[in-house]
Design a protein around this motif. Sequence first.
Motif, mmCIF file in Angstrom:
data_model
loop_
_atom_site.group_PDB
_atom_site.id
_atom_site.type_symbol
_atom_site.label_atom_id
_atom_site.label_comp_id
_atom_site.label_asym_id
_atom_site.label_seq_id
_atom_site.Cartn_x
_atom_site.Cartn_y
_atom_site.Cartn_z
ATOM 1 N N ASN A 138 0.844 -1.195 0.000
ATOM 2 C CA ASN A 138 0.000 0.000 0.000
ATOM 3 C C ASN A 138 0.881 1.248 0.000
ATOM 4 O OD1 ASN A 138 0.811 0.441 2.661
ATOM 5 N ND2 ASN A 138 -1.164 -0.051 3.558
ATOM 6 N N ILE A 154 -5.420 -8.168 9.059
ATOM 7 C CA ILE A 154 -5.512 -8.855 7.767
ATOM 8 C C ILE A 154 -5.589 -10.357 7.979
ATOM 9 C CG2 ILE A 154 -4.251 -9.408 5.641
ATOM 10 C CD1 ILE A 154 -3.141 -6.606 5.643
ATOM 11 N N VAL A 259 2.308 -11.545 4.761
ATOM 12 C CA VAL A 259 2.283 -10.097 4.974
ATOM 13 C C VAL A 259 3.644 -9.686 5.531
ATOM 14 C CG1 VAL A 259 1.092 -8.152 6.055
ATOM 15 C CG2 VAL A 259 -0.178 -10.268 5.605
ATOM 16 N N VAL A 283 1.681 -7.307 0.889
ATOM 17 C CA VAL A 283 0.992 -8.593 0.966
ATOM 18 C C VAL A 283 1.319 -9.446 -0.250
ATOM 19 C CG1 VAL A 283 -0.913 -7.673 2.341
ATOM 20 C CG2 VAL A 283 -1.091 -7.678 -0.162
ATOM 21 N N MET A 291 -6.168 -5.252 2.300
ATOM 22 C CA MET A 291 -5.186 -4.293 2.837
ATOM 23 C C MET A 291 -5.864 -3.024 3.316
ATOM 24 S SD MET A 291 -1.619 -4.038 0.809
ATOM 25 C CE MET A 291 -2.386 -3.474 -0.678
#
Length: 949
Positions: A138, A154, A259, A283, A291
């Motif tokens: 991200n 997550i 992750v 991820v 996410m």
Amino acid sequence: MTQQHHQFQFRHIGPNASEQQEMLDYLGMASLAELMEKALPEAIHYRGASLLPEAISEDDALGRLHEIASKNRITQSFMGLGYYGTRTPGVIKRNVLENPSWYTAYTPYQPEISQGRLEALINYQTMVTELTGMKTSNASMLDESTAVVEAMMIAKRSAASESNVFFADSDLFPQTKALLEHRAEPLGIVIRYFDAANNQELDEECFGAVVQYPGASGRIVEFENLFAKVHEFGGLAIATADLMALTLITPPGEKGADVVCGTTQRFGIPMGFGGPHAGYLAVREKLERTMPGRLVGVSVDAEGAPAYRLTLQTREQHIRREKATSNICTAQVLLAVMAGMYAVYHGPKNLKAIALEIHHKTSALAKVLVEVGLELEHSHFFDTIRVLTPNANEFYEAARQKDLTMLLVDDEILGISVDESTSWHHLAELAAAFGARAPRGEDATDQLKSHRQSAYLEHPVFNTHHSETGMMRYLKRLADFDYALDRGMIPLGSCTMKLNSVTEMEAVTWPEFANLHPFAPAEDTQGYMELITELSSWLSDITGYEAVSLQPNAGSQGELAGLLAIRGYHRSRGDFQRSICLIPSSAHGTNAASAVLAGMDVVVVQCDEDGNVDFHDLTRNIAEAGDRLAALMITYPSTHGVYEEAVVEICDLVHSAGGQVYIDGANTNAVVGYAKFGDFGGDVSHLNLHKTFCIPHGGGGPGVGPVVARSHLQEFLPGHSMAQAELPKYGPVSGAPFGSASILPISWAYVQMMGNEGLMNATAVAVLSANYVAKKLADAFPLLYTGKNGLIAHEAIIDIRPLQNEAGVGNDDVAKRLIDYGFHAPTMSFPVSGTLMIEPTESEPKQEIDRFIDAMLAIRAEAQKVQDGDWPKDNNPLVNAPHTASQMAGEWDHPYTRQEAVYPAGAEPKGKYWPPVRRIDGAFGDRNLTCTCPPIESFITTPSRISSS
């Protein structure tokens, strides 16, 4: 009394006295005082005295800040624990951190005018994915500890296991352990600690496990078998990893991680007593939609050319609310840009060279310490060693005498972390404190356990801009792609894009504030403690609350901290059943997400046709909740931009039912000096220092979201075991005791230079400007909500839906057409779909406000041409906006002229902002997810090939 020409309020507030009077005359008001009397409900109007200091000049404020900063003692830090000395390249410091083109930009929700920072974030995402060996990253998190919590979440959402057990490496950073425990409890998650070097301790089914790589003690462990065991249980395998170390050691993605998370702080971001820093989270494939945070992707524009945008936005809080994957909103974009550019500037070879130098210095120091009989806890390490000695305190003090600070783990263990800023002289001085000889380069040995074989950062962007000239020009080119406050008005409702003055910003980069470790000894932090105490007392006075915590490093984290305080309070009284949180339908999306993360059940309360909380629906929901009522969350003024008349009555109703009132402080800038949340019924609020109190948005972060509360909630505000001052015993919400401390001087300077009178004037002029805009536009665009006397607060919601119905022109078309006129769009479709929410703020000059009004009226006239049939609905300047320079040079098959397209009536030809791309196809980007630097060939692919791919 400071003379007027020295008074900062006259620099901060845009319209001068005569312009204010013109605006007041237009509204039929004699003065700002009359305006506020008529706009504000009498029941909340505060008329008492203020305890704020008298305003001082900009020079005096800087002098006072220098005096405060001098009380911080800066030593060479060897403390580690996720915070390291680093060297910010001057070209990045000057051209990003200190450049308003970067720090005054807003979140890139209008991608056509955000291509520069979106490219910078694509660089960042690529850097993270390639160093970690993962598929998708991200566009940054808040800090490492909160990133680990988000990784745990997550795993909880995605694991095949139904277990509530989460295994955590006993060698995690202590601040991360504390945060995991505090955040897990409301959600029924059980944290179990284990030795990552012994996977036999992973002895029961779990939904996930996390390891620190390298560990807090410095050790490097092999954990492939550990991850395989987690997978056997149906759980997700997580590593929180040091990106600098990953240039040398095998990345977790190659070891089976699902992750990987951590911090990018040591990539050129000063420690800053804790922040702001950009955490990272990456991820494997098929976890992208789980996410949190923002994700930048590659799409195409109207001509089929590649263009960047935020992608998969259906994950965000304003859409999913209580079903959101996270409450994270602010995402430390400015710091992510800096970290990504650090990698661009250095490139893979120099990054590896920096990491090797760190490792060689560490191993050389280790060798000379062993020579004098000291024992090391671990033999495999990257940058951190632990020394076992009964004389730990004695050695620690000897080093402190030389301005060197190690980590005193306990009476018999010392931690030493070497970083980019550590010189051979520092090492010689530290070795001497142990009675050892000075380490030399030839003492270095390889103490890594797992050597990286895979390549990374091979894209041209990481292998091109290595000279300062090249880097300066690259940063300038990207900045020129974007629209920020240095270009013009950003009239975003709810997000308050106002002046971030140079004087306020100046102290952020001073070494006394920038180079202090967040866990430094208390005697080294006296300047920070003084600044924090003063700012806290001022925020207490402004809001009417007794207790303040500056720890939350985003507004969303302030929300969570406030709701956790309410939870702790109820449970301390034995009211374990109180779990219902009432939230109006108009609320910010983070409200509902935060409530869920605090272990509460969300019940939505409807709003009436005037935009107020529906009192009858509220009464019904309170009755139905009974003794299960925990809290009501409301925003004041409301998210609809009005001062609700019944707010005191609403607060009384909730209190009589045993609940607590959370007043979301996102709109505090409309009440400062005139009303106090704590006085008219609030129990707790968060504030947005990056809105009301002038910390810049930085393209989507940094932010600070202090939580302020009544005294009965004080013991449930965020605590921290390593704080230099006494904090509550409750758990933390951020990794550092005082969150993003290095940007607190901005808000301190704002309040100190404005004083109570200046703050009141800022509030009143913000309300004046909003009402002026609303009335000027009323005949062209219906105003959706008004309050007392037909007035609004600080923002106006105008309805574009009639235009959509009559001319096929929607709010998206108006937003994009504003780009051609040289403006950023207002907030779109929040809190009501098909509307625009306009907030001019007090800082915009009247000339700019009038220019915006003229542009909106001209756009309405263009829409009328569509209604009248002069332009077709599918081919007009509105639906084709924005128009680019390259489009002007090409073929022209439109019923309007090139002049009308790019120099519409009233637009200023000089200084024309040219968007680099045309309107971007969002759906294409979601269908074809690309979230790292695309191959260079994609930028020369023909539009026809792109559109057919």
